[in-house]
Design a protein around this motif. Structure first.
Motif, short mmCIF file in Angstrom:
data_model
loop_
_atom_site.label_atom_id
_atom_site.label_comp_id
_atom_site.label_asym_id
_atom_site.label_seq_id
_atom_site.Cartn_x
_atom_site.Cartn_y
_atom_site.Cartn_z
N ASP A 124 -4.35 44.28 55.48
CA ASP A 124 -4.07 45.34 54.52
C ASP A 124 -3.33 46.49 55.19
N LEU A 125 -2.18 46.90 54.65
CA LEU A 125 -1.36 47.95 55.25
C LEU A 125 -2.09 49.29 55.28
N GLU A 126 -2.84 49.58 54.25
CA GLU A 126 -3.57 50.86 54.20
C GLU A 126 -4.60 50.96 55.33
N SER A 127 -5.36 49.90 55.52
CA SER A 127 -6.35 49.89 56.60
C SER A 127 -5.65 49.91 57.96
N VAL A 157 5.13 55.01 53.95
CA VAL A 157 5.11 56.48 53.89
C VAL A 157 3.85 57.06 53.24
N PRO A 158 3.40 56.58 52.07
CA PRO A 158 2.20 57.18 51.46
C PRO A 158 0.96 57.10 52.36
N LYS A 218 -2.91 59.72 56.03
CA LYS A 218 -3.52 59.82 57.35
C LYS A 218 -3.40 61.23 57.90
N MET A 219 -2.23 61.85 57.76
CA MET A 219 -2.04 63.21 58.25
C MET A 219 -2.90 64.20 57.49
N GLN A 220 -3.09 63.93 56.21
CA GLN A 220 -3.94 64.81 55.40
C GLN A 220 -5.40 64.75 55.86
N LEU A 221 -5.83 63.56 56.27
CA LEU A 221 -7.22 63.37 56.69
C LEU A 221 -7.45 63.77 58.14
N LYS A 222 -6.46 63.48 59.01
CA LYS A 222 -6.67 63.65 60.46
C LYS A 222 -5.73 64.65 61.11
N GLY A 223 -4.84 65.25 60.35
CA GLY A 223 -3.94 66.24 60.91
C GLY A 223 -2.57 65.67 61.24
N SER A 258 -1.72 63.18 64.13
CA SER A 258 -2.14 61.77 64.04
C SER A 258 -1.00 60.84 63.68
N CYS A 259 0.15 61.42 63.32
CA CYS A 259 1.29 60.58 62.92
C CYS A 259 1.83 59.83 64.14
N PRO A 260 1.93 58.50 64.08
CA PRO A 260 2.38 57.72 65.23
C PRO A 260 3.90 57.79 65.42
N LEU A 261 4.34 57.37 66.59
CA LEU A 261 5.76 57.17 66.85
C LEU A 261 6.21 55.94 66.06
N ILE A 262 7.29 56.08 65.30
CA ILE A 262 7.82 54.96 64.51
C ILE A 262 9.05 54.40 65.23
N VAL A 263 9.02 53.09 65.46
CA VAL A 263 10.10 52.41 66.19
C VAL A 263 10.69 51.31 65.33
N ASP A 264 12.00 51.29 65.20
CA ASP A 264 12.64 50.16 64.53
C ASP A 264 13.32 49.29 65.57
N VAL A 265 13.36 47.99 65.32
CA VAL A 265 13.98 47.04 66.25
C VAL A 265 15.02 46.19 65.52
N ALA A 266 15.62 46.77 64.49
CA ALA A 266 16.59 46.04 63.68
C ALA A 266 17.89 45.80 64.45
N SER A 267 18.67 44.83 63.98
CA SER A 267 19.91 44.44 64.66
C SER A 267 21.09 45.34 64.31
N VAL A 268 20.93 46.20 63.31
CA VAL A 268 21.90 47.26 63.04
C VAL A 268 21.15 48.58 63.21
N LYS A 269 21.87 49.66 63.44
CA LYS A 269 21.17 50.88 63.79
C LYS A 269 21.41 52.06 62.85
#
Length: 413
Positions: A160-163, A190-191, A196-201, A204-215
């Protein structure tokens, strides 16, 4: 902070080694964490250093001084005597120091392992996870249930994405979905990040990394849709499960540090800072990003820092055209024969590797790289030029139709 300091020392040592053995006079201006160009337009990554300018020159250039002082009637004196031995000793000393610092860097990296989440646990997601597990905790989620596969790899699977977002304390989330579904994936994420930020500040937002073949395409989506509290790293491992089945050493990893602590970094100057380094959030964000990049470094990747726009320009005339030609030749149904040359065997390997990837990947390389259409046009033009040269040499002015020559008169019918 200690981790960033270690990286800084490593690069200072590396520069001294290079300076001792440089084959020519190449001036390198070291800006803080700058991207520089080699004279042949290759990119290199320089981590933070304190020096301003380093001049690399040959011993011959240094020996030019004083040449005039040698008496023409006296026996020639070789001023290089002993220089090679001295340089070898210096090289050995620096190599020993570099090895010691790298061990310290690895110890720091493992002292606080990252918790890495992977969204999209297909073939490529699993491929990355196998190496990530050496350096931290790995959690995965996907539309398909990969619980058993993940368990065998030592990866925790959360369906589950939410969990996945709310319950797992993730430092990094890697988006390993197809280019075609990338925007939908980010929109779904995004939601949960906002919750998560609303609950934990905000921290708490993680680093988001994309690994796509176009940039450029994913970069715009991430900047447009993600909360500004999320740091962003755009990257492209220029290899996959087939090309790097024996490990990542020597493989190319391209990346752009896109945003840290709400600041969008200038892609042409990685060291650009709109806030002081003493800002705790900035230091923590940079440390987290460097820790993630260090995983690829420790696995032996050739690290290239490059703006997303430059990546796509180069990629259209390298990766995309490779897939394009492989697909075209694959449709021809070429097969091995008893008299294959080594060149033709290379062609068959090209067909095999490019057609092993999904058509979604191929379509994404075309659809979401604005340079790909131009590459197709040039390929068509080049084919016409080559065929035209053959016809002209054969004394025929016309075109080929279904593998048969067609004269001008026939072409009018």
């Amino acid at each position: 902070m200690r981790f960033l300091t270690v990286i800084c020392i490593i690069n200072i040592v590396k520069q001294h080694v290079v300076a001792a053995w440089s084959p020519g006079g190449i001036a390198i201006t070291n800006k803080r964490a700058a991207i520089i160009r080699h004279k042949k337009d290759h990119y290199f990554r320089l981590s933070p250093t304190t020096s301003s300018t380093c001049r690399l020159s040959t011993s011959a250039q240094n020996n030019d001084k004083g040449d005039a002082a040698i008496d023409n009637d006296s026996p020639a004196i070789n001023s290089n005597n002993g220089e090679l031995e001295r340089l070898k000793k210096e090289e050995q000393r620096l190599a020993t120091l570099l090895d010691s610092i790298r061990q310290q860097k690895l110890a720091v990296l493992r002292s606080r392992p990252l918790s890495i989440g992977i969204i999209g646990f297909g073939r490529f997601g699993q491929f990355m996870a196998k190496s990530f597990t050496k350096y931290g905790n790995v959690v995965a989620t996907s539309r398909t249930d990969y619980t058993d596969v993940a368990s065998e790899m030592g990866v925790k699977y959360v369906p589950d994405l939410e969990s996945f977002v709310l319950d797992e304390n993730l430092d990094v989330i890697v988006l390993a979905t197809s280019i075609v579904s990338f925007k939908d994936t980010v929109s779904d994420l995004v939601p949960h990040l906002a919750q998560k930020m609303q609950l934990k500040g905000a921290s708490s937002c993680p680093l988001i990394v994309d690994v796509a073949s176009v940039k450029e395409h994913p970069r715009k989506i991430l900047l447009d849709l993600l909360p500004e509290e999320c740091d962003i790293l755009c990257s492209h491992p220029m290899f996959g499960p087939d090309s790097a089945k024996n490990g990542w050493r020597g493989q190319t990893f391209v990346y752009e540090k896109t945003r840290i602590n709400k600041v969008i970094l200038d892609p042409d100057y990685e060291g650009q800072d709109n806030q002081p380094e003493t800002c705790e959030e900035h230091v923590e964000g940079m440390d987290r990003m460097e820790r993630f990049l260090s995983i690829w470094e420790e696995e032996g990747c050739n690290m290239i820092s490059m703006p997303c726009s430059d990546h796509d320009s180069y990629s259209a005339n390298s990766q995309f055209i490779t897939h394009l030609v492989g697909r075209i030749l694959g449709i021809q149904g070429l097969k091995a024969t008893p008299i294959d040359t080594t060149g033709f065997q290379s062609v068959l390997r090209l067909i095999e590797t490019t057609n092993a990837d999904s058509f979604d990947l191929f379509y994404g390389l075309y659809k979401y790289n604005r340079n790909s259409g131009y590459t197709i046009g040039r390929l068509r033009g080049a084919l016409d030029d080559v065929v035209g040269a053959l016809l002209q040499r054969d004394g025929v002015v016309g075109v080929f139709d279904g593998g048969k020559r067609k004269s001008d008169n026939d072409a009018k019918l």
